[in-house]
Enzyme design. Structure first.
Site, PDB file in Angstrom:
ATOM      1  N   ASN A   8       6.807   6.538   0.680  1.00 24.13           N
ATOM      2  CA  ASN A   8       8.145   5.926   0.705  1.00 24.13           C
ATOM      3  C   ASN A   8       8.525   5.356   2.068  1.00 24.13           C
ATOM      4  O   ASN A   8       9.699   5.301   2.418  1.00 24.13           O
ATOM      5  CB  ASN A   8       9.223   6.921   0.252  1.00 24.13           C
ATOM      6  CG  ASN A   8       8.932   7.441  -1.139  1.00 24.13           C
ATOM      7  OD1 ASN A   8       8.455   6.673  -1.986  1.00 24.13           O
ATOM      8  ND2 ASN A   8       9.170   8.711  -1.375  1.00 24.13           N
ATOM      9  N   ARG A   9       7.526   4.969   2.818  1.00 26.03           N
ATOM     10  CA  ARG A   9       7.757   4.387   4.154  1.00 26.03           C
ATOM     11  C   ARG A   9       8.455   5.358   5.121  1.00 26.03           C
ATOM     12  O   ARG A   9       8.999   4.944   6.133  1.00 26.03           O
ATOM     13  CB  ARG A   9       8.573   3.076   4.072  1.00 26.03           C
ATOM     14  CG  ARG A   9       7.857   1.968   3.284  1.00 26.03           C
ATOM     15  CD  ARG A   9       6.575   1.521   3.996  1.00 26.03           C
ATOM     16  NE  ARG A   9       5.889   0.413   3.354  1.00 26.03           N
ATOM     17  CZ  ARG A   9       4.834   0.535   2.536  1.00 26.03           C
ATOM     18  NH1 ARG A   9       4.355   1.721   2.231  1.00 26.03           N
ATOM     19  NH2 ARG A   9       4.262  -0.531   2.048  1.00 26.03           N
ATOM     20  N   LEU A  10       8.444   6.638   4.768  1.00 21.52           N
ATOM     21  CA  LEU A  10       9.021   7.628   5.692  1.00 21.52           C
ATOM     22  C   LEU A  10       7.897   8.171   6.571  1.00 21.52           C
ATOM     23  O   LEU A  10       7.525   9.346   6.499  1.00 21.52           O
ATOM     24  CB  LEU A  10       9.713   8.754   4.903  1.00 21.52           C
ATOM     25  CG  LEU A  10      10.954   8.314   4.127  1.00 21.52           C
ATOM     26  CD1 LEU A  10      11.612   9.497   3.432  1.00 21.52           C
ATOM     27  CD2 LEU A  10      11.976   7.660   5.067  1.00 21.52           C
ATOM     28  N   HIS A  11       7.347   7.275   7.337  1.00 21.15           N
ATOM     29  CA  HIS A  11       6.188   7.619   8.155  1.00 21.15           C
ATOM     30  C   HIS A  11       6.566   8.605   9.258  1.00 21.15           C
ATOM     31  O   HIS A  11       7.727   8.697   9.652  1.00 21.15           O
ATOM     32  CB  HIS A  11       5.615   6.345   8.793  1.00 21.15           C
ATOM     33  CG  HIS A  11       5.459   5.228   7.823  1.00 21.15           C
ATOM     34  ND1 HIS A  11       4.682   5.332   6.695  1.00 21.15           N
ATOM     35  CD2 HIS A  11       6.006   3.980   7.793  1.00 21.15           C
ATOM     36  CE1 HIS A  11       4.744   4.208   6.012  1.00 21.15           C
ATOM     37  NE2 HIS A  11       5.548   3.362   6.651  1.00 21.15           N
ATOM     38  N   LYS A  49       0.850  -1.196   0.000  1.00 14.14           N
ATOM     39  CA  LYS A  49       0.000   0.000   0.000  1.00 14.14           C
ATOM     40  C   LYS A  49       0.882   1.242   0.000  1.00 14.14           C
ATOM     41  O   LYS A  49       1.860   1.320   0.725  1.00 14.14           O
ATOM     42  CB  LYS A  49      -0.895  -0.046   1.245  1.00 14.14           C
ATOM     43  CG  LYS A  49      -1.842   1.103   1.364  1.00 14.14           C
ATOM     44  CD  LYS A  49      -3.233   0.627   1.769  1.00 14.14           C
ATOM     45  CE  LYS A  49      -4.144   1.777   2.117  1.00 14.14           C
ATOM     46  NZ  LYS A  49      -4.467   2.650   0.994  1.00 14.14           N
TER      47      LYS A  49
END
Ligand code: FMN
Length: 207
Positions: free
Chosen positions: A185-188, A3
């Site tokens: 980009n999974r840089l939450h 996702k």
């Protein structure tokens, strides 16, 4: 099932000064966004040896003192909290790519507060609390239904049901509260409040 999260970020400048105010904002946003039962939270406890267990419970109130849920004090969670009064809560608001985690010590709420909440419950739920020896094995569903039927005869609809002495509220007094926002980009974003003196320190964590 990969996702991509493209949500607005959570930035320090917009964060509330305390986690309860921040929780209120996100709780309402979860509700407005149509998250089903946003007050459902996963409660984790651990036994005396540190073995963890988790289950869903409903948040029934919260304020600066902490987050309250109601349950059977003799249940597995109740037994664990009696030997290890620490817990973690998780609000998994996956539909909006958010989660909130709370960790802290746990105390029982006062009997008056429990009684006030018990009186707001439907009659059937009040009887259900008496009928169920929560977390104990039972030989069949019939046994449970029989117990319930006996209670219905004893306390017909309209008659006050006493609060079971083995049932009541717990309050998780927050020491750490983390707000997680899914980003691209999974840089939450992860912003964590840590209790310090009378106030809170906020730190950003790597995702
Ligand atoms: C959506 C949902 C809400 C629940 N709410 C509660 C609750 O508020 N209190 C409660 O005691 N159990 C609640 N339960 C049941 C618990 O998950 C659990 O089965 C029960 O409390 C026994 O847990 P234990 O044996 O670990 O103590 C809920 C379950 C679900 C799926």
């Amino acid at each position: 099932m990969r996702k991509h999260y493209q949500h607005e970020g959570l930035v320090e400048e917009q964060l509330a000064a305390d986690p309860v105010t921040q929780f209120t904002r996100w709780f309402h946003e979860a509700d407005e966004a149509g998250v089903v039962e946003p007050n459902a939270m996963v409660l984790s406890t651990a036994d005396a040896e540190g073995r963890p267990s988790s289950r869903t419970v409903l948040l029934k109130g919260y304020d600066r003192r902490g987050f309250v849920f109601f349950t059977n004090y003799g249940s597995q969670k109740g037994s664990e909290l009696s030997v290890n009064p620490c817990a973690a809560l998780l609000f998994p608001w996956i539909a909006i790519a958010r989660q909130v985690q709370v960790a802290g010590r746990v105390e029982k709420v006062g009997r008056d507060e429990t009684a006030a909440y018990f009186r707001t419950r439907p009659h059937g739920s009040q009887l259900g609390a008496w009928a169920s020896e929560q977390s104990s094995p039972v030989s069949s569903r019939e046994v449970l239904e029989q117990r319930y039927a006996e209670l219905e005869r004893r306390y017909p609809e309209g008659e006050g049901v006493p609060v079971p002495p083995f049932w009541g509220g717990y309050r998780v007094v927050p020491e750490v509260v983390e707000f997680w926002q899914g980003r691209e980009n999974r840089l939450h974003d992860r912003l964590r409040y840590v209790a310090e003196g009378d106030g809170w320190r906020v730190e950003r964590l790597c995702p």
